[in-house]
Scaffold this motif. Sequence first.
Motif, PDB file in Angstrom:
ATOM      1  N   ALA A  15       0.848  -1.200   0.000  1.00 27.80           N
ATOM      2  CA  ALA A  15       0.000   0.000   0.000  1.00 27.80           C
ATOM      3  C   ALA A  15       0.883   1.250   0.000  1.00 27.80           C
ATOM      4  CB  ALA A  15      -0.918   0.004   1.214  1.00 27.80           C
ATOM      5  N   ILE A  16       0.314   2.348  -0.467  1.00 27.27           N
ATOM      6  CA  ILE A  16       1.035   3.626  -0.581  1.00 27.27           C
ATOM      7  C   ILE A  16       0.267   4.687   0.197  1.00 27.27           C
ATOM      8  CG2 ILE A  16       1.703   5.452  -2.204  1.00 27.27           C
ATOM      9  CD1 ILE A  16       2.207   3.177  -4.251  1.00 27.27           C
ATOM     10  N   LEU A  17       1.007   5.528   0.909  1.00 28.90           N
ATOM     11  CA  LEU A  17       0.395   6.524   1.800  1.00 28.90           C
ATOM     12  C   LEU A  17       0.665   7.940   1.308  1.00 28.90           C
ATOM     13  CD1 LEU A  17      -0.954   7.366   4.510  1.00 28.90           C
ATOM     14  CD2 LEU A  17       1.329   7.216   5.553  1.00 28.90           C
ATOM     15  N   ASN A  35      -4.061   2.284  -7.420  1.00 26.69           N
ATOM     16  CA  ASN A  35      -4.172   3.709  -7.069  1.00 26.69           C
ATOM     17  C   ASN A  35      -5.551   4.103  -6.565  1.00 26.69           C
ATOM     18  OD1 ASN A  35      -1.425   4.580  -7.908  1.00 26.69           O
ATOM     19  ND2 ASN A  35      -2.145   3.945  -9.929  1.00 26.69           N
ATOM     20  N   LYS A  36      -6.274   3.138  -6.044  1.00 27.26           N
ATOM     21  CA  LYS A  36      -7.599   3.400  -5.483  1.00 27.26           C
ATOM     22  C   LYS A  36      -7.493   3.535  -3.958  1.00 27.26           C
ATOM     23  CE  LYS A  36      -9.982   2.786  -9.376  1.00 27.26           C
ATOM     24  NZ  LYS A  36      -8.878   2.471 -10.314  1.00 27.26           N
ATOM     25  N   ALA A  88       4.832   0.707   0.493  1.00 25.36           N
ATOM     26  CA  ALA A  88       5.623   0.745  -0.740  1.00 25.36           C
ATOM     27  C   ALA A  88       6.228   2.129  -0.957  1.00 25.36           C
ATOM     28  CB  ALA A  88       4.763   0.350  -1.934  1.00 25.36           C
ATOM     29  N   ALA A  89       5.512   3.170  -0.524  1.00 27.93           N
ATOM     30  CA  ALA A  89       6.000   4.544  -0.685  1.00 27.93           C
ATOM     31  C   ALA A  89       5.128   5.483   0.142  1.00 27.93           C
ATOM     32  CB  ALA A  89       5.986   4.976  -2.152  1.00 27.93           C
ATOM     33  N   ILE A  90       5.676   6.659   0.417  1.00 24.04           N
ATOM     34  CA  ILE A  90       4.978   7.704   1.166  1.00 24.04           C
ATOM     35  C   ILE A  90       5.166   9.028   0.436  1.00 24.04           C
ATOM     36  CG2 ILE A  90       4.907   9.033   3.341  1.00 24.04           C
ATOM     37  CD1 ILE A  90       5.952   6.562   4.789  1.00 24.04           C
ATOM     38  N   GLY A  91       4.165   9.896   0.510  1.00 23.03           N
ATOM     39  CA  GLY A  91       4.282  11.254  -0.007  1.00 23.03           C
ATOM     40  C   GLY A  91       3.724  12.247   0.991  1.00 23.03           C
ATOM     41  N   ILE A  92       4.388  13.395   1.100  1.00 19.89           N
ATOM     42  CA  ILE A  92       3.948  14.471   2.001  1.00 19.89           C
ATOM     43  C   ILE A  92       3.644  15.707   1.169  1.00 19.89           C
ATOM     44  CG2 ILE A  92       4.599  16.008   3.899  1.00 19.89           C
ATOM     45  CD1 ILE A  92       4.250  13.130   4.801  1.00 19.89           C
ATOM     46  N   SER A  93       2.496  16.296   1.417  1.00 17.13           N
ATOM     47  CA  SER A  93       2.104  17.539   0.741  1.00 17.13           C
ATOM     48  C   SER A  93       1.523  18.500   1.771  1.00 17.13           C
ATOM     49  CB  SER A  93       1.058  17.247  -0.333  1.00 17.13           C
ATOM     50  OG  SER A  93       0.606  18.435  -0.936  1.00 17.13           O
ATOM     51  N   ALA A  94       1.526  19.777   1.419  1.00 15.95           N
ATOM     52  CA  ALA A  94       0.992  20.783   2.345  1.00 15.95           C
ATOM     53  C   ALA A  94       0.694  22.069   1.599  1.00 15.95           C
ATOM     54  CB  ALA A  94       1.990  21.051   3.483  1.00 15.95           C
ATOM     55  N   MET A  95       0.075  22.980   2.319  1.00 13.90           N
ATOM     56  CA  MET A  95      -0.132  24.337   1.815  1.00 13.90           C
ATOM     57  C   MET A  95       1.197  24.913   1.327  1.00 13.90           C
ATOM     58  SD  MET A  95      -2.304  25.641   5.098  1.00 13.90           S
ATOM     59  CE  MET A  95      -1.336  24.683   6.252  1.00 13.90           C
ATOM     60  N   ALA A 472       3.598   9.521  -4.973  1.00 12.67           N
ATOM     61  CA  ALA A 472       4.392   8.469  -4.330  1.00 12.67           C
ATOM     62  C   ALA A 472       4.316   7.174  -5.148  1.00 12.67           C
ATOM     63  CB  ALA A 472       3.903   8.235  -2.906  1.00 12.67           C
ATOM     64  N   SER A 473       3.150   6.877  -5.682  1.00  9.81           N
ATOM     65  CA  SER A 473       2.987   5.708  -6.544  1.00  9.81           C
ATOM     66  C   SER A 473       3.832   5.848  -7.805  1.00  9.81           C
ATOM     67  CB  SER A 473       1.517   5.533  -6.914  1.00  9.81           C
ATOM     68  OG  SER A 473       1.322   4.458  -7.809  1.00  9.81           O
ATOM     69  N   PHE A 474       3.848   7.052  -8.374  1.00 11.28           N
ATOM     70  CA  PHE A 474       4.651   7.307  -9.573  1.00 11.28           C
ATOM     71  C   PHE A 474       6.133   7.076  -9.307  1.00 11.28           C
ATOM     72  CE2 PHE A 474       6.993  10.474 -12.240  1.00 11.28           C
ATOM     73  CZ  PHE A 474       6.731   9.903 -13.484  1.00 11.28           C
TER      74      PHE A 474
END
Length: 532
Positions: A15-17, A35-36, A88-95, A472-474
Amino acid sequence: MTSSSAKTIIESGKAILGIEFGSTRIKAVLIDQENKPIAQGSHEWENQLVDGLWTYSIDAIWNGVQDCYADLRANVKKLYDTEIETLAAIGISAMMHGYMAFNEKNEILVPFRTWRNTNTGKAAAELSELFVYNIPLRWSISHLYQCILEDNDHVKDIKYLTTLAGYIHWQITGEKVLGIGDASGMLPIDPETKNYSSDMMEKFNNLVAPKGYAWKLQDILPKVLVAGEGAGCLTEEGAKLLDVSGNLKAGVPVCPPEGDAGTGMVATNAVKQRTGNVSAGTSSFSMIVLEKDLSKPYEMIDMVTTPDGSLVAMVHCNNCTSDLNAWVGLFKEYQELLGIPVDMNEVYGKLYNNALNGDSDCGGLISYNYISGEPLTGLAEGRPLFVRSANDKFNLANFIRTHLYASVGVLKLGNDILFNDEKVGVDRITGHGGLFKTKGVGQRILAAAINSPISVMETAGEGGAWGIALLASFLVNNNGQSLADYLDNVVFAGDAGVEIKPTAEDVADFNKYFENYKACLAIEEAAGKAQN
């Protein structure tokens, strides 16, 4: 996907977060190999006005993300009776934008200054003239230079300057990097080098040289990365920062941290040239991916990039649905007083759809949704304001309709420049965010406001947390494809959403309303000056 399949994916670490820090909510989305979304978590929070500046405390940031992750864990346990141990991977995003400055001990020097602050007018104006490039009030370079203009003592001690997403990423990976889209809201990007403009950095360094700071701009900014590039892995300390239970293991690859504009483009499949999106939530912004640069700088239009480095014209409004949501909250309270069970989706749906029965000009009613200042209309101070005269048609439909119009009205100013003056070509604009959850209403009003067809996908409500999960999936699944091709072929597979085209009547009606809106801006300006 069946519950057992999702459980297997989680337990096998596939899973990807994605986690995004929005203005009012921190949201986590767990996605599967297709990617669901398979699980979510969230935490509500609000910025605070401290000493005249909008901020979130460091404690609020970490308490918030830990509570958000705990909520995700609880939902995974409830849905699948299992625990998240690796990913499998993590991504962080913000304002995007804002100001987070740290010293050599990695201590924050002043409270985090968010994008919402409008105290940087002098700095932004001087830098725009110096760079011959529109530098908005909320950009990190504006905040930095404003501190220099005010002779803030902390500036000499800066060792690192980043955004909120960059800060979180740094803390969980140890890497001082930033995705190119988020970086383009700190300092302008050169689309050829896909790095900060060297010319502008040199100009800035020369400008502040008399101050004698030990640092140069290039020394304190994050390294710029494009989508798909490695940005480090989750450390032992980082895993504990996210998951206080200790179940999450280190070593997970983390994609370049991105801003909410970039994740919005990804979540709406709008990273190709001649595509665009409109995000409508606490703030609103439109993003049009350009085929070529504009003919000249415009104060109302920011130039940023997609997560893979294409040039984007951005029209950003500080305010969108916050005031509208507050009014809807009153109807919720009234319903509760009557002892009627409240379903907020039903409340919004009834009010929004009924608004379409209102008069085309909202019966003369006007709403200014300015929780904070609104640079696009030249107002540094904001006061939420509802205006009517004794002869206006004051009914429920017109009341909600004027608040819906206000939510997208200011976007019209910048987009009129793009479409009417610059003749920018666009094949598809996709709407996403809370305004579009009630099917067809916000979509129709936005189409009328900017006189362009608007598409909305079923995933419109997924938002930026899903967008950063896709990035993160990419990172781990792209197989050599470009980001645009990956989104087209793998994620969306031809789904362009449901489109609503503006009618000539709707456009004329909105234009009539908006002329009245502009004519009465002096009332909003006076309210800001009078109510301190």
